[in-house]
Structures are given as C-alpha cells and as structure tokens.
Write a protein that holds these residues in place. Structure first.
Motif, mmCIF file in Angstrom:
data_model
loop_
_atom_site.group_PDB
_atom_site.id
_atom_site.type_symbol
_atom_site.label_atom_id
_atom_site.label_comp_id
_atom_site.label_asym_id
_atom_site.label_seq_id
_atom_site.Cartn_x
_atom_site.Cartn_y
_atom_site.Cartn_z
ATOM 1 N N LEU A 164 -14.139 124.937 5.277
ATOM 2 C CA LEU A 164 -14.683 125.570 6.468
ATOM 3 C C LEU A 164 -15.970 124.875 6.890
ATOM 4 O O LEU A 164 -16.846 124.611 6.066
ATOM 5 C CB LEU A 164 -14.973 127.047 6.198
ATOM 6 C CG LEU A 164 -13.737 127.925 5.986
ATOM 7 C CD1 LEU A 164 -14.078 129.155 5.171
ATOM 8 C CD2 LEU A 164 -13.144 128.319 7.327
ATOM 9 N N TYR A 207 -18.181 124.325 3.735
ATOM 10 C CA TYR A 207 -17.901 125.295 2.691
ATOM 11 C C TYR A 207 -16.492 125.056 2.156
ATOM 12 O O TYR A 207 -15.601 124.636 2.881
ATOM 13 C CB TYR A 207 -17.951 126.725 3.241
ATOM 14 C CG TYR A 207 -19.315 127.327 3.370
ATOM 15 C CD1 TYR A 207 -20.067 127.152 4.529
ATOM 16 C CD2 TYR A 207 -19.850 128.101 2.348
ATOM 17 C CE1 TYR A 207 -21.313 127.729 4.659
ATOM 18 C CE2 TYR A 207 -21.103 128.677 2.468
ATOM 19 C CZ TYR A 207 -21.825 128.491 3.626
ATOM 20 O OH TYR A 207 -23.066 129.063 3.758
ATOM 21 N N PHE A 258 -18.476 129.961 12.153
ATOM 22 C CA PHE A 258 -17.488 129.167 11.432
ATOM 23 C C PHE A 258 -16.386 128.661 12.355
ATOM 24 O O PHE A 258 -16.034 129.310 13.357
ATOM 25 C CB PHE A 258 -16.840 130.013 10.337
ATOM 26 C CG PHE A 258 -17.680 130.170 9.106
ATOM 27 C CD1 PHE A 258 -18.615 131.194 9.015
ATOM 28 C CD2 PHE A 258 -17.535 129.308 8.029
ATOM 29 C CE1 PHE A 258 -19.399 131.347 7.879
ATOM 30 C CE2 PHE A 258 -18.307 129.452 6.887
ATOM 31 C CZ PHE A 258 -19.244 130.475 6.805
ATOM 32 N N GLY A 259 -15.832 127.513 11.981
ATOM 33 C CA GLY A 259 -14.599 127.042 12.578
ATOM 34 C C GLY A 259 -13.412 127.724 11.918
ATOM 35 O O GLY A 259 -13.573 128.573 11.028
ATOM 36 N N VAL A 285 -25.149 120.699 3.412
ATOM 37 C CA VAL A 285 -25.892 121.199 4.561
ATOM 38 C C VAL A 285 -26.552 120.017 5.250
ATOM 39 O O VAL A 285 -27.165 119.170 4.588
ATOM 40 C CB VAL A 285 -27.000 122.199 4.148
ATOM 41 C CG1 VAL A 285 -27.741 122.711 5.378
ATOM 42 C CG2 VAL A 285 -26.422 123.356 3.357
ATOM 43 N N TYR A 297 -22.674 122.827 8.218
ATOM 44 C CA TYR A 297 -22.365 123.082 6.812
ATOM 45 C C TYR A 297 -20.890 122.808 6.527
ATOM 46 O O TYR A 297 -20.034 123.041 7.378
ATOM 47 C CB TYR A 297 -22.627 124.556 6.465
ATOM 48 C CG TYR A 297 -23.940 125.120 6.938
ATOM 49 C CD1 TYR A 297 -24.141 125.472 8.268
ATOM 50 C CD2 TYR A 297 -24.985 125.331 6.042
ATOM 51 C CE1 TYR A 297 -25.338 126.001 8.705
ATOM 52 C CE2 TYR A 297 -26.191 125.869 6.463
ATOM 53 C CZ TYR A 297 -26.366 126.189 7.802
ATOM 54 O OH TYR A 297 -27.563 126.721 8.230
ATOM 55 N N SER A 351 -30.627 126.866 12.984
ATOM 56 C CA SER A 351 -31.393 126.062 12.039
ATOM 57 C C SER A 351 -30.885 126.386 10.647
ATOM 58 O O SER A 351 -30.174 127.370 10.460
ATOM 59 C CB SER A 351 -32.894 126.364 12.138
ATOM 60 O OG SER A 351 -33.170 127.615 11.544
ATOM 61 N N SER A 352 -31.248 125.575 9.651
ATOM 62 C CA SER A 352 -30.772 125.838 8.296
ATOM 63 C C SER A 352 -31.549 126.973 7.646
ATOM 64 O O SER A 352 -31.126 127.552 6.668
ATOM 65 C CB SER A 352 -30.872 124.579 7.429
ATOM 66 O OG SER A 352 -32.220 124.166 7.327
ATOM 67 N N GLY A 353 -32.700 127.317 8.213
ATOM 68 C CA GLY A 353 -33.515 128.340 7.580
ATOM 69 C C GLY A 353 -33.076 129.750 7.885
ATOM 70 O O GLY A 353 -33.210 130.652 7.074
ATOM 71 N N THR A 354 -32.513 129.951 9.060
ATOM 72 C CA THR A 354 -32.180 131.315 9.444
ATOM 73 C C THR A 354 -31.140 131.294 10.553
ATOM 74 O O THR A 354 -30.740 130.237 11.011
ATOM 75 C CB THR A 354 -33.452 132.056 9.923
ATOM 76 O OG1 THR A 354 -33.134 133.426 10.120
ATOM 77 C CG2 THR A 354 -33.960 131.456 11.222
ATOM 78 N N GLY A 355 -30.719 132.490 10.942
ATOM 79 C CA GLY A 355 -29.788 132.580 12.060
ATOM 80 C C GLY A 355 -28.364 132.776 11.603
ATOM 81 O O GLY A 355 -27.996 132.465 10.472
ATOM 82 N N GLU A 356 -27.567 133.298 12.511
ATOM 83 C CA GLU A 356 -26.174 133.573 12.212
ATOM 84 C C GLU A 356 -25.412 132.285 11.972
ATOM 85 O O GLU A 356 -25.644 131.270 12.632
ATOM 86 C CB GLU A 356 -25.518 134.298 13.394
ATOM 87 C CG GLU A 356 -26.153 135.615 13.756
ATOM 88 C CD GLU A 356 -25.637 136.105 15.094
ATOM 89 O OE1 GLU A 356 -26.405 136.112 16.062
ATOM 90 O OE2 GLU A 356 -24.446 136.473 15.161
ATOM 91 N N LEU A 357 -24.459 132.375 11.021
ATOM 92 C CA LEU A 357 -23.533 131.286 10.790
ATOM 93 C C LEU A 357 -22.311 131.476 11.676
ATOM 94 O O LEU A 357 -21.765 132.580 11.759
ATOM 95 C CB LEU A 357 -23.072 131.276 9.329
ATOM 96 C CG LEU A 357 -24.012 130.690 8.280
ATOM 97 C CD1 LEU A 357 -23.425 130.895 6.898
ATOM 98 C CD2 LEU A 357 -24.258 129.219 8.536
ATOM 99 N N SER A 415 -25.416 126.727 12.520
ATOM 100 C CA SER A 415 -26.415 127.737 12.841
ATOM 101 C C SER A 415 -27.538 127.038 13.609
ATOM 102 O O SER A 415 -27.650 125.816 13.591
ATOM 103 C CB SER A 415 -26.955 128.436 11.586
ATOM 104 O OG SER A 415 -27.646 127.523 10.761
#
Lengths: 113, 108
Positions: free
Chosen positions: A90, A35, A104-105, A48, A33, A96-102, A94
């Motif tokens: 940023l 941001y 970040f750099g 995304v 992603y 997958s795009s559907g779920t799970g923790e993000l 994750s």
C-alpha cells in the motif's frame, strides 16, 4: 481521478524476476509511504519519503528498493523476492511526515511464486 | 514501540444496529487515526483524532488521550459498512503503529 493511484493492482512474479510497483498522487502532499500488509499481521511501514528525501527505512531487506523521483511519484523496485514477500503493498501520502491524515491508494497485490 | 490493541476482533451485526469499536494504546500518542479497509483492499481515512470527539454522518469517534484509548461509533449500520476497521497511533506519521483490526460484518 483518485487522489492516490497504484499500479499494477495485481502482480505475479517468480523469485528471479525484477518488477516495480508505482504510486502516483494528485493531492500535492509532501510525504509518501510504502506499507506492507500480510495476512494476520498489522500494517508494517516500510519506507517514508518527505520532500523526496527518504526519512525512514524500517529494516527492510535490500531486495526492496524505493525510489521517489519527484513529489508525485513513488516506486518500489522488487528483485529476487521470496514467497513470504507475497502481500498487499500500500502506498500512502500525507501533507507532511510529522502529522496529518494518511491517504492510501488501492494497493498492489503481489504474489511471489 | 507503542502497542495498539483493538477490540473486538470480529463483530457480526444486523443491518440497522449500532456498534462501538475500541482501540487501546500502551503509551501516549499525538497522532491517532481510524481507517476502514473495504473488500477491495483500500484503506479509507475516517478520522484524524488525537483527542476529543468528531462526527461524520453516521460515524463518530472519541479519543480520551489521558486514558490512552479511542472509540469509533457506527450508528444505523449498513451493509456497505462491512470491512475491517483499523486504528493507528504514534508520534508523527513516520512512527505510526497499526492495530490488528476489527472485522465488521453487517447482515441484511
């Protein structure tokens, strides 16, 4: 080695320049992603990618052009930006795009003069 | 889209104090995450908690999905806890909405 690495950390560019931001991940995740974080505003999702295919483009101006050449790298190409594009950009990943923790750099701080 | 409201916007505490941060959502979500943004700008994922309670050291979080809110608890605050705390919610990571954050300052 950190999981998500962004370069450069700081970038100053003129309105007529062309530059690129780079994101590299070492987590084996399938979704990446971009941001944008501007002062006094919530984080805004720009793009995304899931399995290297773009799945979301939130009405981002064409002066921002993403590229995902493989599952480990994500680029944001910048051209003819405006001063209001100055922000912290940023990258996140994750599983997958559907779920799970993000994850970040550390971000790339962009200043457009 | 979903509206995310965080409170309080700012919080100043003495080292050692406890705090509670709140996140309200305008609609149901199946994805809810808490983050800490450090002074260098990086967001660290604290919890992925669409429902229930989780604990990690001095931090814990509770999400009451039916009432559309989540709470982040920080106990025995340390100066390294300073920064901005964000919650984000939605359906899937591609539809995640972030709140405007709570800025926490811990004074030695």
């Amino acid at each position: 080695e950190t999981g998500v690495t962004q370069t450069p950390r700081h970038l100053v560019m003129g309105m007529t320049n062309k530059k690129s931001l780079k994101c590299e991940q070492h987590l084996g995740h399938n979704a990446m992603y971009w941001y944008k974080q501007s002062a006094k505003k919530p984080l805004e999702l720009m793009f995304v990618y899931s399995l290297e295919e773009r799945v979301e483009n939130n009405s981002v101006p064409s002066r921002f052009s993403p590229e995902c050449p493989n599952s480990s790298h994500l680029f944001l190409h910048l051209h003819t930006l405006q001063p209001e594009d100055s922000a912290l950009y940023l990258c996140a990943t994750s599983t997958s795009s559907g779920t799970g923790e993000l994850f970040f750099g550390e971000g790339s701080r962009l200043t457009v003069l | 889209g979903i509206q995310v409201e965080q409170s309080p916007p700012d919080l100043i505490l003495q080292e050692g104090a406890n705090s509670t941060l709140r996140c309200n959502f305008s609609d149901s979500v199946n994805n809810l995450q808490w983050f800490h943004q450090n002074p260098w700008g990086q967001l660290i994922n604290l919890f992925y908690i669409p429902s229930g309670t989780k604990q990690n050291g001095r931090l814990s979080a509770t999400t009451v999905a039916t009432e559309r809110y989540s709470l982040l608890y920080i106990s025995s605050s340390q100066t390294t806890d300073s920064g901005v705390y964000f919650c984000a919610g939605g359906f899937g990571n591609e539809k995640l909405t972030f709140g405007t954050g709570t800025r926490l300052t811990i004074i030695p």
